[in-house]
Scaffold this motif. Structure first.
Motif, PDB file in Angstrom:
ATOM      1  N   HIS A 105      -9.255   4.238   6.760  1.00  0.00           N
ATOM      2  CA  HIS A 105      -8.840   3.772   8.083  1.00  0.00           C
ATOM      3  C   HIS A 105      -7.502   3.024   8.071  1.00  0.00           C
ATOM      4  CE1 HIS A 105     -12.726   5.013   9.526  1.00  0.00           C
ATOM      5  NE2 HIS A 105     -13.298   4.283   8.590  1.00  0.00           N
ATOM      6  N   PHE A 106      -6.485   3.672   7.534  1.00  0.00           N
ATOM      7  CA  PHE A 106      -5.147   3.075   7.560  1.00  0.00           C
ATOM      8  C   PHE A 106      -4.707   2.840   9.006  1.00  0.00           C
ATOM      9  CE2 PHE A 106      -3.181   4.692   3.338  1.00  0.00           C
ATOM     10  CZ  PHE A 106      -4.183   4.046   2.645  1.00  0.00           C
ATOM     11  N   SER A 107      -4.102   1.673   9.225  1.00  0.00           N
ATOM     12  CA  SER A 107      -3.599   1.456  10.585  1.00  0.00           C
ATOM     13  C   SER A 107      -2.180   0.933  10.516  1.00  0.00           C
ATOM     14  CB  SER A 107      -4.470   0.434  11.296  1.00  0.00           C
ATOM     15  OG  SER A 107      -4.481  -0.750  10.560  1.00  0.00           O
ATOM     16  N   ARG A 112       0.823  -1.205   0.000  1.00  0.00           N
ATOM     17  CA  ARG A 112       0.000   0.000   0.000  1.00  0.00           C
ATOM     18  C   ARG A 112       0.866   1.269   0.000  1.00  0.00           C
ATOM     19  NH1 ARG A 112      -2.772   0.615   5.472  1.00  0.00           N
ATOM     20  NH2 ARG A 112      -0.924   1.855   5.895  1.00  0.00           N
ATOM     21  N   ASP A 113       1.925   1.244   0.822  1.00  0.00           N
ATOM     22  CA  ASP A 113       2.811   2.404   0.874  1.00  0.00           C
ATOM     23  C   ASP A 113       3.446   2.671  -0.490  1.00  0.00           C
ATOM     24  OD1 ASP A 113       2.299   2.804   3.521  1.00  0.00           O
ATOM     25  OD2 ASP A 113       4.122   1.824   4.250  1.00  0.00           O
ATOM     26  N   LEU A 143      -6.150  10.746  13.110  1.00  0.00           N
ATOM     27  CA  LEU A 143      -5.041  11.533  12.598  1.00  0.00           C
ATOM     28  C   LEU A 143      -3.889  10.627  12.186  1.00  0.00           C
ATOM     29  CD1 LEU A 143      -4.150  14.401  12.049  1.00  0.00           C
ATOM     30  CD2 LEU A 143      -3.113  14.474  14.296  1.00  0.00           C
ATOM     31  N   GLN A 144      -3.664   9.583  12.985  1.00  0.00           N
ATOM     32  CA  GLN A 144      -2.644   8.591  12.635  1.00  0.00           C
ATOM     33  C   GLN A 144      -2.907   8.006  11.253  1.00  0.00           C
ATOM     34  OE1 GLN A 144       0.061   7.285  13.849  1.00  0.00           O
ATOM     35  NE2 GLN A 144       0.178   8.522  15.694  1.00  0.00           N
ATOM     36  N   ALA A 145      -4.193   7.671  10.986  1.00  0.00           N
ATOM     37  CA  ALA A 145      -4.557   7.065   9.708  1.00  0.00           C
ATOM     38  C   ALA A 145      -4.283   8.039   8.566  1.00  0.00           C
ATOM     39  CB  ALA A 145      -6.028   6.650   9.726  1.00  0.00           C
ATOM     40  N   ALA A 146      -4.692   9.306   8.768  1.00  0.00           N
ATOM     41  CA  ALA A 146      -4.478  10.300   7.714  1.00  0.00           C
ATOM     42  C   ALA A 146      -2.987  10.480   7.441  1.00  0.00           C
ATOM     43  CB  ALA A 146      -5.109  11.632   8.122  1.00  0.00           C
TER      44      ALA A 146
END
Lengths: 174, 185
Positions: free
Chosen positions: A172-174, A138-139, B113-116
């Motif tokens: 919703h990137f984690s 993804r990155d 904010l972490q996700a963004a």
């Protein structure tokens, strides 16, 4: 107080060697802030680059961000003043000798000769930051999309960064 | 004073550059073209030639957008004009980034904010790559230049040499080479 003097001194030094546009600051500040003094974590450093692109000012606003982390609002103010002090003074000096310098070929040619090293440093910064902070497919997909957008369209860096932030937020990137 | 040049007040210099610094989103060349539109065309403070010279000198040390502001300010009102222009130009970005930094360090544990920021991270690196590509296109000509790019890249990326050391050595090399060429032509 001692910490503020140290900030002033470090940013003054950076201000003196800050040749060839803002991007050379990335390797320099990365070295000093992340590796040497450990005022910022790598993640914070990269986020600071993103935030500095959200202002109309130069990338050097990264100095304000780093100063803010190290010493609050006053730290940010001092870092900003001292990083810009050398180039402002130099520019005042040049402006006052403007008519004479119009004709100095040696100065300009030498400056052009020195730029390729700056490019090498900038590329190395991308490499170092990439190897330590990019992990997933993804990155790399975002890196590729960002590169294509910034290279081939007229979209401003601010818009591209805001767009990437929105993607991360909504997916919703984690 | 030359008779052809208007006397512009320090306050007007400050507010003009404050306006440019507050509205010139896009930075870099985008802001320089805004500056040209305002100072050269709208206000007729200086000619396009002088503006271009200011921009060229502005490439030397530090950000050229700030330097061009200083140049125009000096051109109009000497050192005080230059300082008024510089402070006016930087002030909006300074306050904006102070606010953003405060928000960031206060709230950056928030998952949203972490996700963004996870999304912006690779794009920041893309931005740096694009800058390197752009500079290569306009500035790298011939074998000497390519060698300098490759050596400084390898020194920093693989051998962990301090960037400052590389810059100082490259400066000495460039000056020496130029001097040699001048003497032996």
């Amino acid at each position: 107080m001692a910490a503020l003097f140290k900030l002033a001194w470090i940013f003054l030094k950076i201000g003196f060697i800050f040749f060839g546009g803002g991007y050379v600051l990335i390797p320099l500040l990365h070295r000093i802030m992340v590796e040497q003094y450990q005022w910022l974590a790598l993640r914070e450093f990269l986020d600071g680059v993103a935030l500095s692109q959200l202002t109309p000012g130069p990338l050097a606003m990264l100095a304000t961000f780093t100063g803010f982390k190290a010493g609050g609002f006053v730290g940010g103010l001092i870092s900003t003043i001292f990083i810009f002090l050398p180039c402002t003074l130099l520019m005042l000096f040049f402006s006052s000798r403007y008519e004479k310098l119009r004709n100095m070929e040696l100065v300009k040619a030498a400056l052009d000769g020195f730029l390729p090293a700056v490019i090498g440093l900038v590329a190395a910064a991308a490499y170092n930051l990439g190897t330590t902070s990019l992990g997933s497919v993804r990155d790399f997909a975002l890196l590729g999309a960002g590169f294509v957008t910034l290279q081939f369209t007229k979209a401003s860096p601010m818009l591209v960064i805001l767009g990437a932030g929105a993607i991360g937020y909504f997916l919703h990137f984690s | 004073m030359d008779t052809g040049r208007k006397r512009v007040s320090l306050g007007e210099i400050f507010t003009t550059f404050f306006y440019i610094g507050a509205t010139g989103f896009g930075g870099g060349m985008a802001i320089v073209s805004l500056m040209e539109r305002v100072c050269v065309h709208r206000k007729r403070w200086l000619g396009l030639d002088e503006f271009m010279h200011g921009l060229a000198f502005g490439q030397i040390l530090g950000p050229f957008s700030l330097n061009t502001s200083v140049f125009i300010g000096y051109y109009l009102r000497g050192s005080l004009g230059g300082i008024a222009a510089a402070v006016g130009f930087i002030a909006p970005s300074f306050f904006l980034i102070s606010l953003l930094s405060w928000l960031y360090f206060k709230f950056h544990e928030l998952p949203q904010l972490q996700a963004a920021l996870k999304g912006t991270n690779p794009v920041v690196i893309a931005l740096i790559v694009v800058a390197a590509v752009g500079m290569t296109r306009s500035k790298v000509k011939g074998i000497n230049d390519w060698l300098m790019v490759a050596i400084s890249f390898a020194a920093v990326a693989f051998f962990n040499v301090n960037a400052l050391v590389v810059l100082v050595l490259a400066g000495i090399w460039a000056l020496g080479r130029e001097y040699y060429r001048k003497e032996h032509q």
